[in-house]
Design an enzyme around this catalytic site. Structure first.
Site, mmCIF file in Angstrom:
data_model
loop_
_atom_site.group_PDB
_atom_site.id
_atom_site.type_symbol
_atom_site.label_atom_id
_atom_site.label_comp_id
_atom_site.label_asym_id
_atom_site.label_seq_id
_atom_site.Cartn_x
_atom_site.Cartn_y
_atom_site.Cartn_z
ATOM 1 N N ASP A 35 -31.878 -0.335 -17.335
ATOM 2 C CA ASP A 35 -32.869 0.500 -16.650
ATOM 3 C C ASP A 35 -34.161 -0.310 -16.470
ATOM 4 O OD1 ASP A 35 -33.283 3.863 -16.344
ATOM 5 O OD2 ASP A 35 -35.070 2.590 -16.296
ATOM 6 N N ASN A 94 -28.852 13.393 -15.629
ATOM 7 C CA ASN A 94 -29.687 14.388 -14.978
ATOM 8 C C ASN A 94 -29.087 14.747 -13.622
ATOM 9 O OD1 ASN A 94 -31.724 14.258 -17.040
ATOM 10 N ND2 ASN A 94 -32.429 12.329 -16.152
ATOM 11 N N GLN A 101 -33.494 14.873 -11.591
ATOM 12 C CA GLN A 101 -32.804 13.649 -11.173
ATOM 13 C C GLN A 101 -33.636 12.939 -10.107
ATOM 14 O OE1 GLN A 101 -28.962 14.435 -9.423
ATOM 15 N NE2 GLN A 101 -28.364 12.271 -9.415
ATOM 16 N N HIS A 107 -25.423 8.672 -12.473
ATOM 17 C CA HIS A 107 -25.633 7.636 -13.482
ATOM 18 C C HIS A 107 -25.722 8.273 -14.847
ATOM 19 C CE1 HIS A 107 -29.522 8.872 -11.781
ATOM 20 N NE2 HIS A 107 -30.060 8.670 -12.976
HETATM 21 P P1 AMP Z 1 -32.952 9.870 -13.204
HETATM 22 O O1 AMP Z 1 -34.291 10.509 -13.367
HETATM 23 O O2 AMP Z 1 -31.934 10.370 -14.200
HETATM 24 O O3 AMP Z 1 -32.454 9.920 -11.783
HETATM 25 O O4 AMP Z 1 -33.149 8.353 -13.625
HETATM 26 C C1 AMP Z 1 -33.325 7.304 -12.718
HETATM 27 C C2 AMP Z 1 -33.513 6.061 -13.542
HETATM 28 O O5 AMP Z 1 -33.347 4.933 -12.687
HETATM 29 C C3 AMP Z 1 -34.892 5.922 -14.185
HETATM 30 O O6 AMP Z 1 -34.754 5.798 -15.604
HETATM 31 C C4 AMP Z 1 -35.473 4.654 -13.543
HETATM 32 O O7 AMP Z 1 -36.248 3.905 -14.435
HETATM 33 C C5 AMP Z 1 -34.209 3.931 -13.128
HETATM 34 N N1 AMP Z 1 -34.375 2.996 -11.991
HETATM 35 C C6 AMP Z 1 -34.976 3.233 -10.809
HETATM 36 N N2 AMP Z 1 -34.903 2.147 -10.014
HETATM 37 C C7 AMP Z 1 -34.225 1.202 -10.730
HETATM 38 C C8 AMP Z 1 -33.827 -0.133 -10.454
HETATM 39 N N3 AMP Z 1 -34.105 -0.742 -9.287
HETATM 40 N N4 AMP Z 1 -33.151 -0.810 -11.413
HETATM 41 C C9 AMP Z 1 -32.875 -0.215 -12.593
HETATM 42 N N5 AMP Z 1 -33.210 1.047 -12.908
HETATM 43 C C10 AMP Z 1 -33.882 1.749 -11.992
#
Ligand code: AMP
Length: 123
Positions: A35, A94, A101, A107
Site C-alpha cells: 500500500d 471495504n 471504499q 482489494h
Molecule cells: P480503500 O479505501 O479500501 O479503497 O483503500 C484504497 C487503498 O489503496 C488505500 O489504502 C491507499 O493508500 C491505496 N492506494 C491508492 N493508490 C495506490 C497506489 N498507486 N499504490 C498502492 N496503493 C495505493
C-alpha cells in the site's frame, strides 16, 4: 445484482503497467503489492487481476480458478511476511460508501506488525 467496473481506476492502471507498484507476489490471476500509504508496519493489498469491483462481485462472478488462486496467494504472502504465527494480522476489505471504499477494484488489505486496535469504532 449487477456491478459496473470502471477500467480507469488506479488498480486497473497498475495492472496495465501504467503506474508502478511495489510487487510482493504475482500469479496468473492475482497481484499483491505494498500500500502506498501504509497504516501498519506491514500493509499490503491483494487484488484479483480480473475486473471485479468488490468482494461480493468477486465472490459471485469470478471463476473457481481465480478464487482459488487469490486465496492461495494470500495465504502464501501471509506466511512469507511472517504474519501466520500467533501475532497474526488483520485482513480488511471495504465496499461502497458505507465501507468508504476509495478504489473501485476489489482489494484485500493485509495489515500486521503492530496491535491494530478494535475492528471499528462504535457509532
Ligand atoms: P480503500 O479505501 O479500501 O479503497 O483503500 C484504497 C487503498 O489503496 C488505500 O489504502 C491507499 O493508500 C491505496 N492506494 C491508492 N493508490 C495506490 C497506489 N498507486 N499504490 C498502492 N496503493 C495505493
Amino acid at each position: 445484482m449487477s456491478w459496473t467496473y470502471d477500467p480507469q481506476n488506479i488498480f486497473a492502471r497498475i495492472l496495465r503497467g501504467e503506474i508502478p507498484n511495489k510487487t510482493v507476489a504475482e500469479t496468473e490471476h492475482t497481484l499483491v503489492f505494498h500500500d502506498i500509504a501504509p497504516h501498519a508496519p506491514v500493509h499490503v493489498l491483494a487484488i484479483p487481476k480480473g475486473p471485479y469491483v468488490n468482494l461480493d462481485h468477486f465472490a459471485a462472478e469470478a471463476s473457481d480458478a481465480e478464487i482459488i488462486d487469490f486465496h492461495r496467494t494470500v495465504a502464501r504472502v501471509i506466511a512469507e511476511l511472517g504474519l501466520s504465527g500467533p501475532e497474526g494480522y488483520r485482513a480488511i476489505t471495504n465496499a461502497g460508501t458505507s465501507g468508504m471504499q476509495e478504489v473501485p477494484h476489489y482489494h484485500l488489505h493485509i495489515l500486521g506488525g503492530r496491535v491494530l486496535g478494535r475492528l471499528v469504532e462504535k457509532a
